[in-house]
Design a protein around this motif. Structure first.
Motif, PDB file in Angstrom:
ATOM      1  N   VAL B  93      33.309  34.803  45.483  1.00 52.67           N
ATOM      2  CA  VAL B  93      33.816  33.418  45.517  1.00 52.67           C
ATOM      3  C   VAL B  93      34.119  32.947  44.090  1.00 52.67           C
ATOM      4  O   VAL B  93      35.180  32.373  43.817  1.00 52.67           O
ATOM      5  CB  VAL B  93      32.791  32.470  46.204  1.00 52.67           C
ATOM      6  CG1 VAL B  93      33.218  31.012  46.054  1.00 52.67           C
ATOM      7  CG2 VAL B  93      32.652  32.825  47.670  1.00 52.67           C
ATOM      8  N   ILE B  94      33.177  33.226  43.173  1.00 52.45           N
ATOM      9  CA  ILE B  94      33.387  32.814  41.772  1.00 52.45           C
ATOM     10  C   ILE B  94      34.653  33.468  41.224  1.00 52.45           C
ATOM     11  O   ILE B  94      35.493  32.814  40.602  1.00 52.45           O
ATOM     12  CB  ILE B  94      32.169  33.195  40.893  1.00 52.45           C
ATOM     13  CG1 ILE B  94      30.931  32.425  41.340  1.00 52.45           C
ATOM     14  CG2 ILE B  94      32.457  32.928  39.410  1.00 52.45           C
ATOM     15  CD1 ILE B  94      29.641  32.925  40.741  1.00 52.45           C
ATOM     16  N   LYS B  95      34.787  34.750  41.504  1.00 52.32           N
ATOM     17  CA  LYS B  95      35.957  35.470  40.976  1.00 52.32           C
ATOM     18  C   LYS B  95      37.260  34.907  41.544  1.00 52.32           C
ATOM     19  O   LYS B  95      38.245  34.751  40.838  1.00 52.32           O
ATOM     20  CB  LYS B  95      35.836  36.976  41.282  1.00 52.32           C
ATOM     21  CG  LYS B  95      34.857  37.675  40.335  1.00 52.32           C
ATOM     22  CD  LYS B  95      35.106  39.161  40.278  1.00 52.32           C
ATOM     23  CE  LYS B  95      34.268  39.872  41.301  1.00 52.32           C
ATOM     24  NZ  LYS B  95      34.406  41.342  41.234  1.00 52.32           N
ATOM     25  N   SER B  96      37.233  34.573  42.831  1.00 52.65           N
ATOM     26  CA  SER B  96      38.476  34.067  43.433  1.00 52.65           C
ATOM     27  C   SER B  96      38.849  32.702  42.831  1.00 52.65           C
ATOM     28  O   SER B  96      40.033  32.407  42.656  1.00 52.65           O
ATOM     29  CB  SER B  96      38.356  33.979  44.954  1.00 52.65           C
ATOM     30  OG  SER B  96      37.430  32.984  45.293  1.00 52.65           O
ATOM     31  N   ILE B  97      37.836  31.891  42.476  1.00 50.51           N
ATOM     32  CA  ILE B  97      38.126  30.586  41.836  1.00 50.51           C
ATOM     33  C   ILE B  97      38.740  30.823  40.462  1.00 50.51           C
ATOM     34  O   ILE B  97      39.726  30.187  40.085  1.00 50.51           O
ATOM     35  CB  ILE B  97      36.834  29.732  41.721  1.00 50.51           C
ATOM     36  CG1 ILE B  97      36.319  29.336  43.105  1.00 50.51           C
ATOM     37  CG2 ILE B  97      37.079  28.492  40.853  1.00 50.51           C
ATOM     38  CD1 ILE B  97      34.929  28.737  43.108  1.00 50.51           C
ATOM     39  N   LEU B  98      38.156  31.758  39.715  1.00 52.04           N
ATOM     40  CA  LEU B  98      38.650  32.010  38.347  1.00 52.04           C
ATOM     41  C   LEU B  98      40.037  32.652  38.347  1.00 52.04           C
ATOM     42  O   LEU B  98      40.818  32.453  37.422  1.00 52.04           O
ATOM     43  CB  LEU B  98      37.658  32.920  37.602  1.00 52.04           C
ATOM     44  CG  LEU B  98      36.293  32.296  37.303  1.00 52.04           C
ATOM     45  CD1 LEU B  98      35.329  33.348  36.782  1.00 52.04           C
ATOM     46  CD2 LEU B  98      36.432  31.168  36.295  1.00 52.04           C
ATOM     47  N   LYS B  99      40.323  33.414  39.409  1.00 53.54           N
ATOM     48  CA  LYS B  99      41.620  34.112  39.458  1.00 53.54           C
ATOM     49  C   LYS B  99      42.722  33.243  40.057  1.00 53.54           C
ATOM     50  O   LYS B  99      43.905  33.585  39.993  1.00 53.54           O
ATOM     51  CB  LYS B  99      41.469  35.400  40.290  1.00 53.54           C
ATOM     52  CG  LYS B  99      40.750  36.506  39.514  1.00 53.54           C
ATOM     53  CD  LYS B  99      40.095  37.544  40.403  1.00 53.54           C
ATOM     54  CE  LYS B  99      41.013  38.279  41.299  1.00 53.54           C
ATOM     55  NZ  LYS B  99      40.287  39.257  42.146  1.00 53.54           N
ATOM     56  N   SER B 100      42.320  32.107  40.618  1.00 53.93           N
ATOM     57  CA  SER B 100      43.304  31.265  41.318  1.00 53.93           C
ATOM     58  C   SER B 100      44.372  30.694  40.375  1.00 53.93           C
ATOM     59  O   SER B 100      44.057  30.174  39.309  1.00 53.93           O
ATOM     60  CB  SER B 100      42.564  30.099  42.002  1.00 53.93           C
ATOM     61  OG  SER B 100      43.505  29.166  42.470  1.00 53.93           O
ATOM     62  N   PRO B 101      45.642  30.783  40.772  1.00 52.98           N
ATOM     63  CA  PRO B 101      46.706  30.195  39.945  1.00 52.98           C
ATOM     64  C   PRO B 101      46.868  28.692  40.186  1.00 52.98           C
ATOM     65  O   PRO B 101      47.599  28.016  39.470  1.00 52.98           O
ATOM     66  CB  PRO B 101      47.958  30.949  40.420  1.00 52.98           C
ATOM     67  CG  PRO B 101      47.649  31.400  41.803  1.00 52.98           C
ATOM     68  CD  PRO B 101      46.157  31.520  41.937  1.00 52.98           C
ATOM     69  N   THR B 102      46.174  28.179  41.216  1.00 56.06           N
ATOM     70  CA  THR B 102      46.237  26.724  41.469  1.00 56.06           C
ATOM     71  C   THR B 102      44.838  26.124  41.283  1.00 56.06           C
ATOM     72  O   THR B 102      43.836  26.810  41.489  1.00 56.06           O
ATOM     73  CB  THR B 102      46.712  26.434  42.911  1.00 56.06           C
ATOM     74  OG1 THR B 102      45.895  27.174  43.809  1.00 56.06           O
ATOM     75  CG2 THR B 102      48.167  26.803  43.093  1.00 56.06           C
TER      76      THR B 102
END
Lengths: 450, 153
Positions: B93-102
């Protein structure tokens, strides 16, 4: 003003006023963001606004302290400043470094260490700038006819502040060590050597405004700065309770930081007693108001509100919450912003020859800004205590709590608006004085001889 | 009555004595035997993660070990808390937040969209992972909403 070179102080004070105005704008951006309105997020996200808000505070206060030193040291040492040109070079370089840092924060150019966000290359420029400043002050003092305790304490404060900037430049891979030595800069500045600067300025102002014998004032100055270091150095431990270092700091930090209010209490009692004792009735009532006000408000903001959450048992719950912002705002306002306002209010009429000693605008600036800041402190306090109970005691989710706290930030914004009105009045009064001039020297001499 | 000389002696003496004690305590508490941070676990990924943490001024909004901006959640023990909420998928979850372009917008409060690479996001997670194991003298037990120690009980 007795020496022409003292005029350079005016431009440091003017820079302070400019940076303070900007600081307030970024503070408002943060207040609105906390209240749920972060429309500027694309251009000024919260971390940018916060870095700009806190760094501008540091830079405008430093500019104010430097201006104070350029005004006080020649008069205390009874010698012109050794080089006015270099003082202007120092002023311009300080402004450039400050502006470069602030602009950089908008483009993700920073170190990201709370209060010490200035990127490393600019750190070196700060060091050069401060070395130049200290060189000018020390040379003036060295060449001067006398070396007073007031001048020595002020200079010692400035020198230690410069030296203590260095531990903040050491690189650590460990967040624990990084944090540990960051407090050597931040804590030992604001709860240590900056109090020496404040004490030096306060002592100068009390000598000038009350007419009490210099020996008496300077004796108590030693006692106050003695209490400051006695409690403040080991009081650094209150930042070490919960950052991953030994439990011994819970005891040492707890005991010595609980003693920290004593220095501020002594400062408040000292200022009020000297005022009562003084037979000289200086006509500059505005400067007197800010001087005595600074001593009293710093006791409440830095002393009492600091004590309110400094014991480890309390700090366990308040650490990392808005309670810290409550203490921080009134402490910085009382101890440092107000003393800079005091020295400006004293020096301006002497530098410009315009004796706006007791104007209704000057009084309104004092009362409106102070009531506004006290209101802001209450709003932060209520929000902080509510946060502690909901988040730390009731274990509610951080963001759920933040939504519930939004109403307190609307109160904060209203009180901040009042504060800004007070500051605006002060800045108008500042510029109404006009610019410094040599004729002011003659006017001062004429008044003194009457 | 106190003389000026005595007052100066009080100032200088008090300052020197407390400063020496402060240095002594610093040396003691940062000694290897007192290490509560498991510094041996600071891997290259942790160092890179800290660098990213600093260079993006994450502390300007979040707090870590209680220090920071008070605007976004405390990130000490964040992996554990998200593990509970997302069935053990905290790190992802943390990684997906950091990788998010929005921008991530919990409750309408926006976070900067960092659009990080997988490697950068993993480094930040490694940094959080190391922070999670530091003995914080009890602070870890009060961090909302559910600290590791509380969950394990």
């Amino acid at each position: 003003m007795k020496y022409k070179s003292q005029k350079v102080a005016y431009w440091f004070f003017a820079l302070s006023m400019l940076l303070l105005s900007l600081q307030l704008i970024y503070g408002l951006i943060m207040g609105f963001a906390h209240a749920g309105m972060d429309g500027l997020h694309e251009f000024i996200p919260f971390n940018t606004a916060k870095a700009v808000h806190t760094n501008l505070l540091v830079v405008w206060l430093l500019s104010g302290f430097m201006g104070a030193a350029y005004y006080i040291i020649p008069e205390e040492a009874q010698h012109e400043l050794v080089s006015v040109k270099l003082a202007y070079v120092q002023l311009i370089s300080l402004a450039l470094v400050g502006v470069a840092a602030i602009v950089g924060y908008h483009f993700n150019y920073w170190e990201g260490r709370k209060f010490l966000e200035i990127p490393r290359p600019l750190d070196y420029l700060v060091v050069v700038n401060v070395l130049l400043f200290m060189g000018l002050i020390l040379m003036t003092l060295f060449k001067g006819k006398r070396k007073t305790t007031t001048a020595l304490v002020l200079t010692m404060g400035l020198l230690f502040a410069a030296l203590l900037y260095l531990p903040g430049m050491i690189h650590f891979d460990s967040q624990v060590l990084d944090s540990f030595f960051r407090w050597w800069v931040v804590h030992l500045w604001v709860e240590g050597v900056w109090e020496l600067i404040m004490g030096g300025i306060l002592s100068f102002l009390l000598i000038k405004l009350t007419g009490v014998d210099r020996e008496v004032i300077e004796k108590w100055l030693y006692v106050i700065v003695g209490l400051t270091f006695l409690s403040g150095i080991l009081g650094t431990g209150h930042h070490y309770y919960y950052i991953g270092v030994n439990k011994i700091w819970l005891i040492v930090g707890g005991i010595f930081s609980a003693l920290e209010p004593l220095a501020f209490l002594a400062m408040a009692l000292f200022a009020v007693n000297m005022y009562r004792k003084g037979e000289k009735k200086h006509p500059n009532k505005t400067a007197l108001l800010w001087t005595i006000g600074s001593a009293i408000v710093s006791f409440v903001g830095a002393g009492l509100l600091g004590f309110a959450h400094t014991l480890p048992q309390t700090n366990l719950y308040t650490h990392g919450t808005i309670v810290t912002a409550m203490h921080g705002h009134l402490a910085f306002w009382g101890a440092y912003a107000m003393i800079v306002f005091a020295i400006i209010s004293y020096a301006l009429p002497n530098m410009t020859g315009r004796k706006f000693y007791d104007t209704s605008r000057g009084r309104m600036a004092f009362w409106i800004s102070n009531i506004g800041m006290i209101g802001m402190t209450v709003a932060f306090g209520v929000a902080g205590v509510a946060q502690v109970y909901m988040e730390r005691k009731m274990k509610m989710d951080f963001m759920t709590v933040q939504k519930d706290l939004e109403v307190h930030f609307w109160v904060l914004i209203i009180m901040a608006t009042m504060f800004i009105v007070g500051i605006t009045l002060y800045i108008i009064e500042f510029f109404k004085h006009g610019q410094p001039n040599d004729e002011a020297l003659e006017i001062n001499e004429f008044i003194e001889n009457q | 009555m106190l003389s000026k000389k005595q007052a100066r002696a009080f100032f200088l003496g008090g300052t020197v004595v407390t400063f020496l004690i402060f240095i002594g305590l610093t040396v003691f508490s940062l000694g290897e035997a007192q290490d509560q941070s498991h510094s041996e676990n600071i891997t290259e990924a942790v160092v890179r993660g800290k660098k990213l943490w600093d260079s993006n001024n994450c502390m300007g909004c979040h707090t870590i070990m209680g220090e920071g901006g008070y605007y976004a959640p405390e990130l000490t023990k964040v992996i554990d808390r998200l593990n509970i909420r997302y069935d053990g998928a905290g790190k992802e979850v943390i990684k997906s937040i950091l990788k998010s372009p929005t921008p991530w917008e919990p409750h309408g409060r926006k976070m900067v969209a960092y659009n990080m690479s997988e490697e950068e996001a993993s480094d930040i997670v490694a940094f959080f992972d190391w922070i999670d194991d530091i003995d914080l003298n009890g602070f870890e037990t009060v961090i909302s909403p559910l600290a590791k120690d509380k969950t394990n009980n």
